[in-house]
Design an enzyme around this catalytic site. Structure first.
Site, PDB file in Angstrom:
ATOM      1  N   LYS A  53       0.995  -1.173  -0.001  1.00  0.00           N
ATOM      2  CA  LYS A  53       0.061   0.080  -0.064  1.00  0.00           C
ATOM      3  C   LYS A  53       0.863   1.189   0.013  1.00  0.00           C
ATOM      4  CE  LYS A  53      -3.743  -2.572   2.066  1.00  0.00           C
ATOM      5  NZ  LYS A  53      -4.358  -3.073   3.151  1.00  0.00           N
ATOM      6  N   GLN A  97      -4.695  -1.689   9.330  1.00  0.00           N
ATOM      7  CA  GLN A  97      -4.525  -2.908   8.803  1.00  0.00           C
ATOM      8  C   GLN A  97      -5.257  -4.189   9.704  1.00  0.00           C
ATOM      9  OE1 GLN A  97      -3.280  -3.711   5.616  1.00  0.00           O
ATOM     10  NE2 GLN A  97      -3.928  -5.693   6.122  1.00  0.00           N
ATOM     11  N   ASP A 120     -11.249   2.190   3.175  1.00  0.00           N
ATOM     12  CA  ASP A 120     -11.531   0.695   3.127  1.00  0.00           C
ATOM     13  C   ASP A 120     -12.918   0.339   2.892  1.00  0.00           C
ATOM     14  OD1 ASP A 120      -9.303  -1.111   2.880  1.00  0.00           O
ATOM     15  OD2 ASP A 120      -8.861  -1.198   5.078  1.00  0.00           O
TER      16      ASP A 120
END
Ligand code: NDP
Length: 285
Positions: A53, A97, A120
């Protein structure tokens, strides 16, 4: 029939190139899209994902703010960091994460992110908006899957779509997005009776299970579009949830693993962050 390959690597590269060009224009207006990624602990797979990322952000010209926190971080400490990032005008997207260490409740943490910065698409507000058919920050993997499906040019309306897997990250949102495209959607899971029977009806079959080569050729209708979300690390390398070669003999389109859905996920994360930067400008609000 031998399937055509839905090349996520190529499509992702094209999307990332287009994003890069938009970032150049935004920078002329003094806006730099910023993504904050929080990694708690030392999970090896998480480290790889976070690294990918960060690399994606830097290549696109974004500002990347990586916060590495120790395994022993308390929920309060993590929530305090999220508060800070929520208020930071240079941060347009925040990503925590997963998985998180045991002492931290992921639902509490995800709900603490401001919905606009939830690139997300996991915040309950964004999930609710998706259910209601309202504009939302869409979760990256399902958004990438829809983009791949649309690239085939096959109309989704009226098609039988079968999704195997009902996770909040992939199965449920992809089913909702297919429904929004007016497909007739069936969701299968570990308790489904006669799963193969359902799968064989699918014009569009999405496998998001996490079991290597689970979907065999006898479960696939001739001419179906097959999307393999699975990433299974075996000694022989990365393997999807679909028994690729025999299924590719029957399908009209298929995603390879690797090089199918995986690369699209990061492209969609960058796209979500860029969209938020475009909406809010330098203010980050
Ligand atoms: P989860 O483990 O959260 O969910 C798996 C789903 O598969 C569950 O709904 C489970 O059913 C179902 N399932 C498990 N075993 C069976 C079975 N024998 N028969 C039918 N259904 C079954 O996984 P995720 O959704 O997070 O991920 C799925 C796969 O996709 C993994 O391989 C993961 O690595 C990969 N992935 C790939 C991404 C990418 O970018 N390409 C992104 C995210 C995930 P039940 O609910 O009943 O337990």
């Amino acid at each position: 029939m031998t399937a055509k390959i839905l090349d996520g690597k190529k499509m992702s590269a094209e999307i990332r190139e287009a994003i890069k060009e938009k970032v150049v224009l935004l920078k002329e207006k003094g806006i730099v899209p910023g993504l904050a990624v929080i990694l708690v602990g030392d999970n090896p797979a998480s480290k790889v994902y976070v690294g990918q990322k960060e690399k994606g952000c830097l290549e696109a010209g974004f500002a990347s703010f990586l916060h590495r926190l120790p395994e022993t971080t308390s929920q309060e400490e993590l929530l305090a960091l999220i508060d800070k990032l929520n208020a930071d005008k240079t941060v347009h997207g925040i990503l925590v994460q997963l998985p998180l260490p045991r002492q931290i409740d992921p639902d509490t943490v995800l709900a603490a992110i401001r919905p606009e910065k939830d690139v997300d698409g996991f915040h309950p507000v964004n999930i609710g908006r998706l259910v209601a058919g309202l504009p939302a920050s869409e979760p990256c993997t399902p958004k990438g899957i829809l983009r791949l499906l649309k690239s085939t040019g096959i109309p989704l309306a009226g098609k039988e779509a079968v999704v195997i897997g009902r996770s909040n990250i992939v199965g449920k949102p992809v089913a909702l997005m297919l429904l929004a495209e007016s497909a007739t959607v069936t969701i299968c899971h570990s308790k489904t009776a006669d799963l193969a029977e359902h799968a064989r009806r699918a014009d569009i079959l999405v496998a998001a299970i996490g079991k290597p080569r689970f979907v065999t050729a006898d479960m696939v209708k001739e001419g179906a579009v097959v999307i393999d979300v699975g990433i299974n690390r075996l000694e022989e390398g990365l393997v999807g949830d679909v028994d690729y070669e025999p299924v590719a003999e029957k399908a009209s389109w298929i995603t390879p693993v690797p090089g199918g859905v995986g690369p699209m996920t990061i492209a969609m994360l960058l796209e979500n962050t860029l969209e938020q930067a475009e909406k809010t400008g330098a203010s980050g609000r």
